[in-house]
Design a protein around this motif. Structure first.
Motif, mmCIF file in Angstrom:
data_model
loop_
_atom_site.group_PDB
_atom_site.id
_atom_site.type_symbol
_atom_site.label_atom_id
_atom_site.label_comp_id
_atom_site.label_asym_id
_atom_site.label_seq_id
_atom_site.Cartn_x
_atom_site.Cartn_y
_atom_site.Cartn_z
ATOM 1 N N ALA A 99 1.107 -7.905 -6.158
ATOM 2 C CA ALA A 99 -0.212 -6.539 -5.691
ATOM 3 C C ALA A 99 0.092 -6.544 -7.110
ATOM 4 C CB ALA A 99 -0.074 -5.490 -5.075
ATOM 5 N N LEU A 116 -6.869 1.818 -5.219
ATOM 6 C CA LEU A 116 -6.346 1.602 -4.353
ATOM 7 C C LEU A 116 -6.595 -0.281 -4.365
ATOM 8 C CD1 LEU A 116 -4.270 1.593 -2.742
ATOM 9 C CD2 LEU A 116 -5.256 2.155 -0.527
ATOM 10 N N ALA A 126 -9.535 -1.641 0.810
ATOM 11 C CA ALA A 126 -8.507 -1.274 1.008
ATOM 12 C C ALA A 126 -8.645 0.034 2.190
ATOM 13 C CB ALA A 126 -8.832 -0.117 -0.809
ATOM 14 N N ILE A 130 2.611 2.448 -3.405
ATOM 15 C CA ILE A 130 1.293 2.943 -4.664
ATOM 16 C C ILE A 130 1.102 3.699 -3.754
ATOM 17 C CG2 ILE A 130 -1.210 2.424 -5.219
ATOM 18 C CD1 ILE A 130 -0.825 -0.704 -4.670
ATOM 19 N N LEU A 131 0.685 4.746 -2.904
ATOM 20 C CA LEU A 131 0.797 5.786 -1.920
ATOM 21 C C LEU A 131 2.272 6.584 -2.490
ATOM 22 C CD1 LEU A 131 -1.110 4.821 1.405
ATOM 23 C CD2 LEU A 131 -2.061 5.551 -0.589
ATOM 24 N N TYR A 169 -5.924 -1.836 -7.653
ATOM 25 C CA TYR A 169 -4.516 -1.570 -7.751
ATOM 26 C C TYR A 169 -3.359 -2.692 -6.959
ATOM 27 C CZ TYR A 169 -4.811 2.471 -10.073
ATOM 28 O OH TYR A 169 -5.025 3.550 -10.971
ATOM 29 N N GLN A 170 -4.121 -2.901 -5.993
ATOM 30 C CA GLN A 170 -3.720 -3.830 -4.956
ATOM 31 C C GLN A 170 -4.666 -5.573 -5.132
ATOM 32 O OE1 GLN A 170 -5.641 -2.263 -0.997
ATOM 33 N NE2 GLN A 170 -3.277 -3.509 -0.460
ATOM 34 N N ASN A 210 -7.168 -1.431 5.134
ATOM 35 C CA ASN A 210 -5.640 -1.719 5.380
ATOM 36 C C ASN A 210 -5.343 0.183 5.180
ATOM 37 O OD1 ASN A 210 -5.547 -3.707 4.253
ATOM 38 N ND2 ASN A 210 -5.280 -3.208 1.854
ATOM 39 N N ILE A 211 -6.091 0.645 4.787
ATOM 40 C CA ILE A 211 -5.176 2.520 5.147
ATOM 41 C C ILE A 211 -5.814 2.241 6.555
ATOM 42 C CG2 ILE A 211 -5.889 4.561 5.176
ATOM 43 C CD1 ILE A 211 -4.677 3.822 2.484
ATOM 44 N N SER A 263 5.580 -9.084 -4.113
ATOM 45 C CA SER A 263 4.337 -8.456 -4.243
ATOM 46 C C SER A 263 4.000 -9.455 -5.209
ATOM 47 C CB SER A 263 4.171 -7.800 -4.073
ATOM 48 O OG SER A 263 3.297 -7.208 -4.597
ATOM 49 N N TYR A 286 -6.147 8.937 -0.621
ATOM 50 C CA TYR A 286 -5.164 8.796 -0.298
ATOM 51 C C TYR A 286 -4.519 8.851 -0.675
ATOM 52 C CZ TYR A 286 -8.749 5.132 1.850
ATOM 53 O OH TYR A 286 -9.936 4.957 2.156
ATOM 54 N N VAL A 345 0.556 -1.560 0.095
ATOM 55 C CA VAL A 345 0.089 0.218 0.610
ATOM 56 C C VAL A 345 0.834 1.102 0.447
ATOM 57 C CG1 VAL A 345 -1.671 1.255 1.090
ATOM 58 C CG2 VAL A 345 -2.109 -1.026 0.981
#
Length: 160
Positions: A88, A17, A31, A4-5, A20-21, A34-35, A86, A49, A1
């Motif tokens: 993702a 998100l 998502a 990605i951020l 993408y994950q 997770n955040i 990963s 985010y 995560v």
């Protein structure tokens, strides 16, 4: 995560998100969860985010150096594939993009030291090793070592 951020500095929606994950099966609720967990450790804005702190990721810096034509600075930041375990979708795509962009830039530069540095990181990339050899002077003391590596790579391909 976090990767990605870091890549999407302008922010990203929970829906994107999740995709993408997790791909098409991603859920915005997951998502968000997770955040929520990450916020205990990192300052993240509400949707969209984004990281609030002026943080920097080495892969972002690497790509910035490539965009500026600063090949050696980019190479010095490369410490292997981005999050190799990963799966993702966004990370797989980014990992492949970074490796391909760096590889293309090094081959185009034709600098033997850069070629050897990246070939060492990529290990069995025959084209990089051959390009490194082809750009060495005939007297370069590294030529026998590179030729041995090329033979080893070729032999390992023959046994597969």
């Amino acid at each position: 995560v976090l990767a990605i951020l870091a890549q999407y500095r302008e922010g990203i929606s929970p829906q994107k998100l999740a995709i993408y994950q997790y791909g098409d099966h991603g859920s915005p609720a997951t998502a968000k969860s997770n955040i929520s967990h990450l916020r205990k450790h990192v300052s993240i804005s509400e949707s969209p985010y984004k990281l609030r702190d002026e943080s920097s990721a080495d892969f972002v810096q690497l790509m910035d150096h490539l965009e500026k034509g600063e090949l050696q600075a980019a190479l010095n930041l490369y410490d292997g594939q981005l999050l190799p375990a990963s799966s993702a979708p966004a990370i797989v795509e980014l990992r492949d993009h970074i490796d391909a962009a760096l590889r293309s830039a090094v081959i185009a530069a034709r600098d033997p030291d850069s070629l050897i540095q990246l070939a060492t990181a990529f290990e069995d990339d025959l084209e990089l090793w051959e390009c490194a050899r082809d750009n060495l002077t005939a007297q370069d003391h590294r030529r026998p070592l590179i030729n041995a590596r090329i033979r080893r790579v070729q032999e390992s391909w023959g046994s597969k």
